[in-house]
Motif scaffolding. Structure first.
Motif, short mmCIF file in Angstrom:
data_model
loop_
_atom_site.label_atom_id
_atom_site.label_comp_id
_atom_site.label_asym_id
_atom_site.label_seq_id
_atom_site.Cartn_x
_atom_site.Cartn_y
_atom_site.Cartn_z
N ALA A 239 0.87 -1.18 0.00
CA ALA A 239 0.00 0.00 0.00
C ALA A 239 0.90 1.22 0.00
O ALA A 239 1.76 1.35 0.86
N GLN A 240 0.71 2.08 -0.97
CA GLN A 240 1.40 3.38 -0.91
C GLN A 240 0.40 4.39 -0.39
O GLN A 240 0.29 4.61 0.81
N CYS A 241 -0.39 4.99 -1.27
CA CYS A 241 -1.42 5.89 -0.75
C CYS A 241 -2.49 5.09 -0.02
O CYS A 241 -3.15 5.58 0.87
N GLY A 242 -2.69 3.84 -0.46
CA GLY A 242 -3.62 2.96 0.24
C GLY A 242 -5.07 3.07 -0.19
O GLY A 242 -5.91 2.32 0.32
N ILE A 243 -5.38 3.94 -1.12
CA ILE A 243 -6.80 4.11 -1.47
C ILE A 243 -7.32 2.89 -2.22
O ILE A 243 -8.50 2.57 -2.15
N CYS A 244 -6.44 2.18 -2.91
CA CYS A 244 -6.87 0.98 -3.64
C CYS A 244 -6.85 -0.24 -2.75
O CYS A 244 -7.35 -1.29 -3.12
N SER A 245 -6.20 -0.13 -1.58
CA SER A 245 -5.93 -1.33 -0.78
C SER A 245 -7.20 -2.07 -0.36
O SER A 245 -7.22 -3.31 -0.41
N LEU B 273 -7.71 -1.12 -9.94
CA LEU B 273 -6.62 -0.28 -10.44
C LEU B 273 -5.82 0.28 -9.27
O LEU B 273 -6.38 0.63 -8.23
N CYS B 274 -4.53 0.37 -9.47
CA CYS B 274 -3.67 1.07 -8.52
C CYS B 274 -2.81 2.02 -9.33
O CYS B 274 -2.25 1.63 -10.35
N ARG B 275 -2.72 3.25 -8.90
CA ARG B 275 -1.92 4.21 -9.65
C ARG B 275 -0.56 4.43 -9.01
O ARG B 275 0.29 5.10 -9.57
N CYS B 276 -0.35 3.87 -7.79
CA CYS B 276 0.88 4.17 -7.06
C CYS B 276 1.95 3.10 -7.17
O CYS B 276 3.12 3.40 -7.30
N THR B 277 1.55 1.84 -7.04
CA THR B 277 2.54 0.80 -6.73
C THR B 277 3.12 0.10 -7.95
O THR B 277 4.12 -0.62 -7.80
N GLY B 278 2.49 0.24 -9.10
CA GLY B 278 2.93 -0.57 -10.23
C GLY B 278 2.62 -2.05 -10.02
O GLY B 278 3.13 -2.90 -10.74
N TYR C 54 -5.18 9.59 -10.16
CA TYR C 54 -5.16 9.06 -8.80
C TYR C 54 -6.54 8.50 -8.55
O TYR C 54 -7.54 8.95 -9.10
N ILE C 55 -6.57 7.45 -7.70
CA ILE C 55 -7.86 6.78 -7.50
C ILE C 55 -8.76 7.60 -6.56
O ILE C 55 -9.98 7.53 -6.64
N GLU C 56 -8.15 8.40 -5.69
CA GLU C 56 -8.97 9.22 -4.80
C GLU C 56 -9.48 10.46 -5.52
O GLU C 56 -8.70 11.27 -6.01
#
Ligand SMILES: Cc1cc2nc3c(=O)[nH]c(=O)nc-3n(C[C@@H](O)[C@@H](O)[C@H](O)COP(=O)(O)OP(=O)(O)OC[C@H]3O[C@@H](n4cnc5c(N)ncnc54)[C@H](O)[C@@H]3O)c2cc1C
Ligand code: FES
Ligand code: FES
Lengths: 279, 915
Positions: free
Chosen positions: B97-103, B133-138, B346-348
Motif C-alpha cells: 500500500a502506498q497511498c492505500g486508497i486501492c488497498s 486499479l492502482c496508480r501508485c505501486t505498479g 489518482y484513485i482518490e
C-alpha cells in the motif's frame, strides 16, 4: 421518488412490465455506469430475484442460458468445446467483480457495438427468447440487435434466455479480443469463430463474427460460405481476404482508427482460423 | 422505502434507503463503513470491491435491494478471518500500500482468491485482482504480498534503537490504510454538512451570463444557495504571484470545457437532481483556440487579454556555441516529437469539507501543499492567512495533480457565506475535466556527436500546451531547458521553450514537470546517433554520461553524487544478455507474413532530475518535541501523498534522537500545528524535509542531553516515566512529571530547517538551479506484434542513483509506480477533453500491463542530503517511456514520434516503413 420492483416470480415481473414503463435492472454493470453523479429517478424492475431465470440447462435443441446467468457462471460451467469462444470472452470481460455480477443477457440487451458477448453468440447461431405477460417469442440474435444500443425488444417485453443450438461434438471455437491494455479494456476489435469438422476433417458448418467494427457485430457470411466444405488445416487462414470483411463499417474513435480496425480484424480472423485449423 | 436487512462483517444490519441506492453509498453513508472506497462509481477502478456471499463484486454497481439477506464482508471485516489478517500483514510488510486508497479493493479481491485457491500462481493473482486499479505501486509489490500471504506471510523486523535509516521498516500509517481506518478526503464530514455541486461549462470557450436565480431556488426547496462569481471576494488564484488569473467561478467567459461557473449548495438529493440546463445561464459559444497552432497563429481575441500572443512564458538555457558545435560534429540526428495530455488518474477523487469557525475557516481536504492552500484560500476570501486552517486528509494519490487547489476555494466561499459546514466529492468525470494534466508537448531537437561518439551539441526547442490557465506552466517551461540535453556532458547547448495557452484542459504539475516529455526526445536521438557512430547504445550513453567535475547545461559543476555511470555499469551485464536474447528470438522467428509477426527489442533510457524547486527558495521547517506522556512527536508540515514521507521522516527523526521508531509519532500538515515544509513535489521531501527533520531531531536530542547533563554520545530514552540517558556507565534521569509542559503538552522542542542552496540563473540560464540531481537508467525488453501494433513488455530493469535509500522498500515502490506511469505514458494514456473523462475510455496500466521489474539501487551519497539521500519520486517515471520507445525501435525500426504509441499508431508507422 422512483418506484422499485423486485418480484419473486416471472409472472409477477411480466405483469408489472406490461402495466408500467419500467427500466430493467440485472447485474447493474451497464446500468450504474450510465448514471455517474446522478441519483436514480426512473422506475425500476429488478429481475435478480427471479430464480426461474437463473442457470444454464441443456435442452433438446441445445443449451438455454437463463437471463440471470453471469459471466462467471459461464466460466465455471461444464460445456462442450464449442462454447470456448464464449468462455474466452467471459474471461476477458471486465474484472472478476464484473464477471460475478454482469449477465450475458444484459450484455446483449445493452447492445453496445463493443459487447464482447455478441460475436461468440452470433458465431454460435444463438437465438433470443423474449417473453411478455401473454406470449413468448424466439428471435435470432442477429435480428434482435438492430443498432448501436438498439434492440428489437418491445415495451412490456423481458428477455428470458438465450438459446445456443447444439453443434456436433467435434465442433470447436475460439475468440480473440484486441485492446490497448490487458485487463478491463473495451475491445478495439474482437473475433469469434466456430467450426464443425466432419469425420474427414472437412468443415461441415462454421460461424464467424466480428465486433467493434460496426454499429452491430457482424457475421461473416461470405467467409462462412467460403470455408464450408474446405478441409481444416493447411493454409486455410491465408484464404481470408479483405473482401470477406467488406460488410464492416468501423468508426475512428479514441481506441483506434477505422483503417486500423479493419486491418486488425483481418489479422484476428486469420489467427482465429489458424487456431481452429491447428495450422 | 422499506428496511433492507443483510449482514455486514458478521453483524446483522438493517437500513432504510432507496432500494436502488448503490451499496457503496449505503456502506459509507448509512453504516459509516468508509473503508470501502469510491473512485469512479462506474465499475472501472475496483476500489469499492466487497465480498457478497464470498464473491468479489463492485459495491458501486450493486443496488442495495440486491443484497437483502446476503453476507457482505468489507475491508473492515477482513481481519476476522485469520487468513485475511495475514494478507493485511503481508501487504504491510511488503509495502503493497502506498497511498492505500486501492488497498481495500485489492485486499477484498485477494481474499476472494485465497478463499478459493490457497496456492495461487502469479497469473492467478493478476487475474483475480485485475479488476482493481492502482496508480501508485505498479502492482508488483501487491502481487508479492498476495503470494507471500498464501505462503506464510512475513513478520516485520523488530525495531531497534537508532538504526531505522536504511531499513525496510513498514509505514507507521500502513495498517490504518489496510484496515479501512484511514481518513481520506471523502471519509470525514459532519452529519449536517450541506452538499456542494459544481455546475461546469459544457463549452470549450464561451461567453455567458447568469440570469435571475430566484425561480430556481423557489422550485427546489432543498437548494440553499447558488454561489456564483459575485460571491467570491477575490475571484482569482494561481500558483505564482504573477499569474493569479484563474477564477474560482468563471466570470462572463469560460476558457475550457469543465470550468466551474456556479456551485449549487443544499441537500445532496436536491443538488444532484437539478439538471445543469435548469440554471438560467445564457451561453454564447466562442471560437476556441483548441491547439497550440491555433493559439500561436494569434488571430482573434487572445485567451487572456493581457497575453496577446497566447504565450505564458519563454524558457531558455544557452551554453557555448551550438551552431559551431553542430557544424563541427561528425554525426547528427534530429526529429520532431509530440506527446499527449496525460491525466494523473489518482484513485482518490478530490473531496473535502469546510466550516466557518468564528472568524476563521477550517478546511479538511486532500492536498499536496497545505500552506499554499492556506494562502490561496486566504486570498480568495480576502482574509489573512492566519485565519485559514488547513487540515489535510490522508491523500489517495496525487502525482502533482493535487498541488493546485480544487475543492478548497469553492468549499471555503460557500461555508464562509452560509455559515454552515459544506462538503463535496467530485465525480470522476468532473475530476478529470476540471483538474490539471501533464503538458502536451511538441518538441524538435538536433543532437550531434564527433566520430568517437562524444556529444558535441544539443539544440532543443519545445512548446508546452499549458491549457487555459497558467498553473505550473512556467515551472515546466523553466525546468525543461535545463534538462533537455539529458544527463550527459554536452559542451554546446541551446534549449528554448514556450508555455502556450490554449482552450484545452489546464496543464500543471505531473511527476517530472515536463522532463519526461523532453527525455523522450534526447533518448530517441541518442539511439540514432549511436547507430550512426556504430557504437552500442548503452556504451554511447556511458561514454557521455555526466561525471562529477563536468559542467551541466547551466554551467553547474556537480561535485558528488553523480551516479549515472554506476547505473549504466550496473545494467551492462543485463543489457548484453537482453540484446543477445532478443537477437536470438528474432532470428528464430519465421519471416514476416500473415499471422507471423512477433519481434523483440531492447531499449535503454537515461535521466537526470534536479531535486527541489528550480532556483526558487523552497525551505522546510520541522519541529520535534518530547511530550509529557514520554513520547516524541514530529510536527510534520509535509504531506504524505502515498510516497511515504511519514515513514522516512519518522525514521530520520528516530535515528537523530537515538530512539526506536515506534516512540516517535507525528502530526501531518495541519497548518495550525506544523510549520511550512513546502509542497510535496519536485521529489523534494526526502532531501529537503528530511534534512529539516534530522536537524530538528538532533536539536531536541542536544537539548535533552543538556538537561540531563550528559555527553554527546549518551544513549537517550524514556523509561518508566523518566527521561533517561546512559553515558558510558553513568545513568542520568529526570522524572517526566518534574518537567513542565507547554499548552500543547510539549516538554521540550527541537527545531530544524533546510533550504537547498542554489545560484540564480542569468539570462542565458547559467547558474546552479538545484542543490542536487537524481540520476537513473532503465532497460526495457519488449515484444511487438507487428501485425497488430501491440507492444508487450517482458521486463524492465531500473538502476537509480538515490544517494541513499532511507527505506529500500519504499524506494522500490516509487520506482515500480513511476515505471507503471511511464508505461502508461508510452503506450496508452492520452486524454481528450469531453471524450475520455472516465477510467474506461482513459486507460491506465492494469495488473497485466506491468512486467516484472528488477530494481538496482545505486547509492552515490549526496553530501548535502540527510544520510546522503536525494529523491526518487519523479525520477522513476522519466526513463521508462524512452526505454520502451528505444526497444520498439530496436524491434521494428520505427522511431516513435508521437506518444503514446497506441496499437493503431504503431501499426500505421510499421506499414509506412514497410512500404
Ligand atoms: C468495468 C467494466 C468493464 C466492462 N468490460 C466489458 C468488456 O470488456 N466487454 C463487454 O462486452 N462488456 C463489458 N462491460 C459491460 C458488461 O459488464 C455488461 O454489458 C454486462 O454484461 C451487462 O449485464 P448486467 O447484468 O450488468 O446488465 P444491467 O446493467 O443490469 O443491464 C444492462 C441493460 O440491459 C437491460 N437488460 C438487462 N437484462 C435484461 C433482460 N433480461 N431483458 C431485457 N433487458 C434487460 C437493462 O435494462 C439495461 O439497459 C464492462 C462493464 C464494466 C462496469
Ligand atoms: S468505485 Fe466502484 S469500481 Fe470504482
Ligand atoms: S496505493 Fe494503490 S492507488 Fe495508491
Amino acid at each position: 421518488m422512483s418506484r422499485y420492483f423486485r418480484p419473486q416470480s416471472l409472472d409477477e415481473a411480466l405483469r408489472a412490465l406490461s402495466s408500467a414503463g419500467l427500466n430493467i435492472l440485472a447485474g447493474g454493470t451497464d446500468f450504474y455506469p450510465a448514471r455517474v453523479g446522478s441519483t436514480v429517478d426512473e422506475d425500476i424492475l429488478d429481475i435478480t430475484a427471479l430464480d426461474e431465470l437463473r442457470g444454464l440447462q441443456e435442452t433438446e435443441q441445445g443449451f438455454r442460458i437463463g437471463a440471470l446467468t453471469t459471466w462467471s457462471d459461464i466460466i465455471t460451467a461444464k460445456l462442450p468445446a464449442y462454447f470456448d469462444c464464449l468462455k474466452l470472452a467471459a474471461r476477458e470481460l471486465g474484472g472478476v467483480q464484473i464477471q460475478n455480477a454482469a449477465t450475458i443477457v444484459g450484455n446483449i440487451c445493452n447492445a453496445s457495438p463493443a459487447a464482447d458477448g455478441v460475436p461468440p453468440l452470433l458465431s454460435l447461431g444463438a437465438e433470443v427468447e423474449v417473453a411478455r405477460a401473454d406470449s413468448r417469442r424466439i428471435v435470432p440474435l442477429d435480428q434482435f440487435i438492430t443498432g448501436n444500443r438498439r434492440t428489437g425488444r418491445e415495451p412490456g417485453e423481458l428477455v428470458t434466455a438465450i438459446h445456443v443450438p447444439r453443434w456436433s461434438a467435434s465442433a470447436r471455437s475460439h475468440f480473440l479480443k484486441l485492446g490497448a491494455r490487458k485487463y478491463l479494456v473495451i475491445s478495439i476489435a474482437m473475433v469469434s469463430g466456430v467450426v464443425e469438422p466432419d469425420a474427414e476433417g472437412v468443415i461441415a458448418r462454421c460461424g464467424f463474427a466480428v465486433g467493434s467494427c460496426s454499429a452491430v457485430a457482424q457475421r461473416l457470411s461470405d467467409l462462412e460460405r467460403a470455408l464450408t466444405g474446405e478441409a481444416l488445416g493447411g493454409e486455410l487462414s491465408a484464404r481470408v481476404g479483405p473482401a470477406h470483411l467488406a460488410m464492416l463499417a468501423p468508426l475512428t474513435d479514441v481506441r483506434g482508427t477505422a483503417d486500423y480496425r479493419v486491418d486488425a480484424a483481418l489479422a484476428l480472423v486469420r489467427r482465429t482460423i489458424r487456431v481452429l485449423a491447428g495450422e | 422505502m422499506d428496511a433492507i436487512a443483510f449482514s455486514v462483517n458478521g453483524v446483522a444490519r438493517s437500513v432504510t434507503a432507496h432500494p436502488a441506492s448503490r451499496l457503496s453509498d449505503v456502506l459509507r453513508d448509512h453504516l459509516g463503513l468508509t473503508g470501502t472506497k469510491v473512485g469512479c462509481n462506474a465499475g472501472d477502478c475496483g476500489a469499492c470491491t466487497v465480498l457478497i456471499d464470498g464473491k468479489q463484486v463492485c459495491a458501486c454497481l450493486t443496488a442495495v435491494a440486491q443484497v437483502a439477506g446476503r453476507r457482505i464482508v468489507t475491508v473492515e471485516g477482513l481481519a476476522d478471518d485469520r487468513r485475511f489478517a495475514r494478507l493485511q500483514q503481508s501487504f504491510h510488510v511488503h509495502g503493497a500500500a502506498q497511498c492505500g486508497i486501492c488497498s481495500p479493493g485489492m485486499l477484498t479481491a485477494a481474499a476472494d482468491l485465497l478463499a478459493r485457491n490457497a496456492k495461487p500462481t502469479e497469473a492467478d493473482v493478476c487475474g483475480a485482482l485485475g479488476g482493481v486499479l492502482c496508480r501508485c505501486t505498479g502492482y508488483r509489490k501487491i502481487v508479492e504480498a498476495v503470494l507471500a500471504a498464501a505462503d506464510s506471510g512475513l513478520e516485520p523486523e523488530p525495531l531497534t534503537t537508532g538504526r531505522a535509516v536504511g531499513r525496510r521498516v513498514p509505514k507507521p500509517d500502513g495498517l490504518a490504510k489496510l484496515t479501512g481506518a484511514e481518513r481520506y478526503a471523502a471519509d470525514e464530514f459532519p452529519a449536517d454538512a450541506l452538499w456542494l455541486r459544481v455546475v461546469r461549462s459544457p463549452h470549450v470557450r464561451a461567453r455567458f451570463s447568469v440570469g435571475d436565480l430566484a425561480p430556481l431556488r423557489q422550485a427546489h426547496p432543498g437548494l440553499e444557495d447558488v454561489i456564483t462569481a459575485a460571491d467570491v471576494p477575490e475571484n482569482s488564484f494561481g500558483i505564482f504571484p504573477d499569474y493569479k488569473e484563474q477564477p474560482v467561478l468563471a466570470e462572463g467567459e469560460t476558457r475550457f470545457r469543465g470550468e466551474a461557473v456556479a456551485a449549487l449548495v443544499g441537500n445532496y438529493e436536491t443538488v444532484t437532481r437539478i439538471a445543469d440546463h435548469e440554471l438560467p445561464i445564457r451561453w454564447e459559444p466562442l471560437a476556441p483556440r483548441s491547439t497550440m497552432d491555433d493559439a500561436l497563429a494569434n488571430r482573434g481575441e487572445p485567451i487572456h487579454a493581457d497575453r496577446p500572443d497566447n504565450v505564458l512564458i519563454h524558457g531558455r538555457v544557452v551554453k557555448g556555441d551550438v551552431d559551431m558545435g553542430l557544424a563541427r560534429a561528425e554525426f547528427a540526428a534530429e526529429g520532431e516529437f509530440d506527446t499527449a495530455y496525460v491525466e494523473h488518474a489518482y484513485i482518490e477523487l478530490e473531496a473535502g469539507w469546510a466550516e466557518r469557525v468564528g472568524d476563521r475557516i477550517r478546511i479538511f481536504a486532500c492536498t499536496q501543499t497545505p500552506y499554499m492552500d492556506r494562502d490561496e484560500v486566504a486570498r480568495v476570501l480576502a482574509i489573512e492567512p492566519g485565519r485559514v486552517h488547513i487540515v489535510p486528509s490522508a491523500v489517495g494519490g496525487a502525482f502533482g495533480g493535487k498541488l493546485d487547489v480544487s475543492v478548497q476555494p469553492l468549499l471555503a466561499v460557500a461555508a464562509w457565506k452560509l455559515g454552515r459546514p459544506v462538503r463535496t466529492v467530485y465525480t470522476r468525470p468532473e475530476s478529470m475535466a476540471s483538474t490539471t494534466k501533464r503538458h502536451p508537448a511538441r518538441m524538435r531537437a538536433r543532437l550531434a556527436c564527433d566520430r568517437a561518439g562524444r556529444l558535441m551539441a544539443a539544440d532543443f526547442s519545445g512548446d508546452f500546451n499549458t491549457g487555459a490557465y497558467a498553473s505550473w506552466g512556467s515551472t515546466v517551461a523553466n525546468r525543461v531547458p535545463i534538462h533537455a540535453s539529458g544527463p550527459y556532458f554536452v559542451p554546446h547547448v541551446r534549449a528554448v521553450t514556450r508555455a502556450v495557452y490554449t482552450n484545452g484542459p489546464i496543464a500543471g504539475a505531473f511527476r517530472g514537470f515536463g522532463v519526461p516529455q523532453s527525455t523522450i526526445v534526447h533518448e530517441a536521438l541518442i539511439d540514432e546517433l549511436a547507430e550512426r557512430a556504430g557504437i552500442d547504445r548503452l556504451e554511447f550513453r556511458h561514454r557521455n554520461a555526466l561525471r562529477a567535475g563536468q559542467p551541466t547545461a547551466t554551467g553547474q559543476v556537480l561535485k558528488a553524487s553523480c551516479g549515472l555511470v554506476q547505473c549504466l555499469e550496473a545494467l551492462r551485464p543485463l543489457w548484453r544478455r537482453a540484446v543477445a536474447d532478443c537477437d536470438a528470438f528474432n532470428r528464430d522467428q519465421p519471416p514476416l507474413g500473415p499471422s507471423r509477426g512477433l519481434r523483440r527489442g531492447v531499449g535503454v533510457g537515461c535521466m537526470w532530475y534536479g531535486i527541489g524547486n528550480t532556483v526558487i527558495a523552497n525551505p522546510s521547517a520541522m519541529r520535534v518535541s518530547l511530550r509529557k506522556d514520554g513520547r516524541f512527536l514530529l510536527y510534520n508540515g509535509a504531506v504524505d501523498i502515498g510516497q511515504g514521507s511519514n515513514t522516512i521522516l519518522v525514521q530520520i527523526v528516530a535515528d537523530a534522537l537515538g530512539v526506536p521508531m515506534d516512540q516517535v509519532g507525528y502530526v501531518m500538515g495541519d497548518t495550525d500545528l506544523t510549520e511550512d515544509a513546502g509542497k510535496t513535489s519536485a521529489s523534494r521531501q526526502t532531501f529537503v524535509s528530511g534534512n529539516a527533520a534530522r536537524l530538528a531531531g538532533l536539536d531536541l536530542r542536544q537539548r535533552l542531553l543538556r538537561r540531563l547533563e550528559v555527553g554527546e554520545d549518551a544513549v537517550l530514552g524514556v523509561e518508566n516515566g523518566e527521561l533517561v540517558a546512559i553515558d558510558g556507565g553513568r545513568r542520568s534521569a529526570i522524572p517526566l512529571g518534574y518537567l513542565p509542559a507547554d499548552g500543547r503538552g510539549d516538554i521540550d522542542v527541537g527545531h530544524g530547517s533546510f533550504n537547498p542552496p542554489t545560484v540564480p540563473l542569468d539570462t542565458d540560464g547559467q547558474g546552479e538551479p538545484y542543490a542536487t540531481y537524481a540520476f537513473g537508467a532503465q532497460v526495457a525488453e519488449v515484444e511487438v506484434d507487428l501485425e497488430l501494433g501491440t507492444t508487450r513488455l517482458l521486463k524492465i530493469t531500473a538502476a537509480h542513483d538515490v544517494g541513499r535509500a532511507i527505506n529500500p522498500t519504499q524506494v522500490e515502490g516509487q520506482i515500480h509506480g513511476g515505471i507503471a506511469q511511464g508505461i502508461g505514458m508510452a503506450l496508452m494514456e492520452e486524454y481528450h477533453a469531453g471524450k475520455t473523462e472516465n477510467l474506461h475510455d482513459y486507460l491506465i496500466p492494469t495488473f497485466g500491463d506491468v512486467p516484472p521489474i528488477e530494481v538496482i539501487l545505486i547509492e552515490d551519497r549526496e553530501p548535502l542530503g540527510p544520510h546522503g539521500a536525494k529523491g526518487v519520486g519523479e525520477p522513476a517515471l522519466i526513463p521508462t517511456a524512452p526505454a520502451i520507445f528505444g526497444a520498439i525501435r530496436h524491434a521494428t525500426g520505427v522511431t516513435v514520434r508521437q506518444a503514446p504509441a497506441t496499437p493503431d499508431r504503431l501499426r500505421a508507422a510499421i506499414l509506412a516503413m514497410q512500404r
